[in-house]
Design a protein around this motif. Sequence first.
Motif, mmCIF file in Angstrom:
data_model
loop_
_atom_site.group_PDB
_atom_site.id
_atom_site.type_symbol
_atom_site.label_atom_id
_atom_site.label_comp_id
_atom_site.label_asym_id
_atom_site.label_seq_id
_atom_site.Cartn_x
_atom_site.Cartn_y
_atom_site.Cartn_z
ATOM 1 N N ALA A 74 0.851 -1.186 0.000
ATOM 2 C CA ALA A 74 0.000 0.000 0.000
ATOM 3 C C ALA A 74 0.884 1.231 0.000
ATOM 4 C CB ALA A 74 -0.916 0.009 1.229
ATOM 5 N N LYS A 84 -3.722 -0.806 -2.323
ATOM 6 C CA LYS A 84 -4.388 0.333 -1.692
ATOM 7 C C LYS A 84 -3.539 1.592 -1.847
ATOM 8 C CE LYS A 84 -7.111 -2.099 1.870
ATOM 9 N NZ LYS A 84 -6.668 -3.494 1.627
ATOM 10 N N VAL A 132 -4.415 -2.626 6.430
ATOM 11 C CA VAL A 132 -3.545 -2.247 5.313
ATOM 12 C C VAL A 132 -2.187 -2.899 5.497
ATOM 13 C CG1 VAL A 132 -2.424 -0.329 4.122
ATOM 14 C CG2 VAL A 132 -4.727 -0.030 5.022
#
Length: 316
Positions: free
Chosen positions: A37, A66, A146
Motif C-alpha cells: 500500500a 491500496k 492495510v
Amino acid sequence: MANAVQLEPGLFLLDLNFQGVPGVIGSYLLAGDGELALIETGPTSTIDALLAGVRAAGFAPEDITKLLVTHIHLDHAGAAGALMQRLPRARLLVHPQGAPHMVDPTRLLASAARIFGENLLPLWGEFVPVPADRVEPLPDEARVRVAGRELVALHTPGHAYHHIAYWQPESDTLFTGDVAGVRLGGAPYVRPPTVPPELDLELWQESVTRLRNVAPRRLYLTHFGGYDDIAWHLDDLLARLFFWAGWAGARLQAEPDTQTLTRELGELGDAEIVAKTGRQELVMPYEIATAYQMTIDGMARYFKKRWAPRAEDGSR
C-alpha cells in the motif's frame, strides 16, 4: 535517481525528487501480509520516481492494492488516477469530502489553475479522474487493514477540510500529511502550509490537539520524513502558524497588496530559516514545498471570510 529508505520493518520512505530536489515530497510504502500500500501518491509529474522507488525497495508496483491519501491537493493525490491505470488491483482511500473531486476533478483543477496558471501541468502533470467504483471514502475514526497493520483515519481539518491523518496504534506512529506542517532535512524548523482555499486556524489548532491526544511516538510527514520530538514539533508549528497569521492579518488591513506581503514574508521567513538552522541551502526546498505566495493567499482568503460579517454590520 530512485530513493527508497527503510524506516521500520515493512515501511519505506520513497523520495519523489519533486522538481529534481530531494527531500521535499515523500510517499510511504507499506508492505506486509503479502500486500503493498502507499500513503500519498505525489503528483503525476513524479510518478516515474514513485514507481522506481517501489522497485528500489524490492517490490513490484503492480502488487499495490491500496492508495491512501491524506487529502486531495495535487502534491499528495495528483497521481492517484494515473496510478489506477497502471495498478489493476488498487483502490483509493480518501476523505468523504475529497472523494467526489477525485472522480470528477473539474472544480479541483479550476481552483488549481487559478493558483498555478500556465505552470499547472509542468509542475504537477495530468490529473486523471479515478473510477468511482474504485474509491473508498473513509469516515472519521474508520479502521482499515492495510499491509498487515491497522490504520485509523483521523479527520484533521485546518489545512484543508478534507484532511486525514493516519494513525497506526500498534506502533504509535502517525502519518500526518500537511496538518503537522513542513519540516525538511531534519531541521529544527516547522513551516505551516497555509494554502487557499480552506485554511481555518481554529480547526487546525483543534486538529493538532487531536494529534497530541493519540500520543504518537513518531510523526511521518509528507514534507518530509520521520520525527520523534513530537511536543516540540507541534509547538513550533503552532507558534509559527499563529505568529504568521497575526502578522499577515495586521499587514493585510494596512497593505492589501499580496505581492508586497509575499516579498516581506519571504524576507522574514528566509532569515528565520537560516538563523534557526544555519543552513542557507534549505531556503529553496522549503519554498518549493510551500511557497510564500500561497501562504499569503491562504491567509488573505481566511481573513476576508472572517472580516466579511463584521464589514456587513458596520463593526469594521
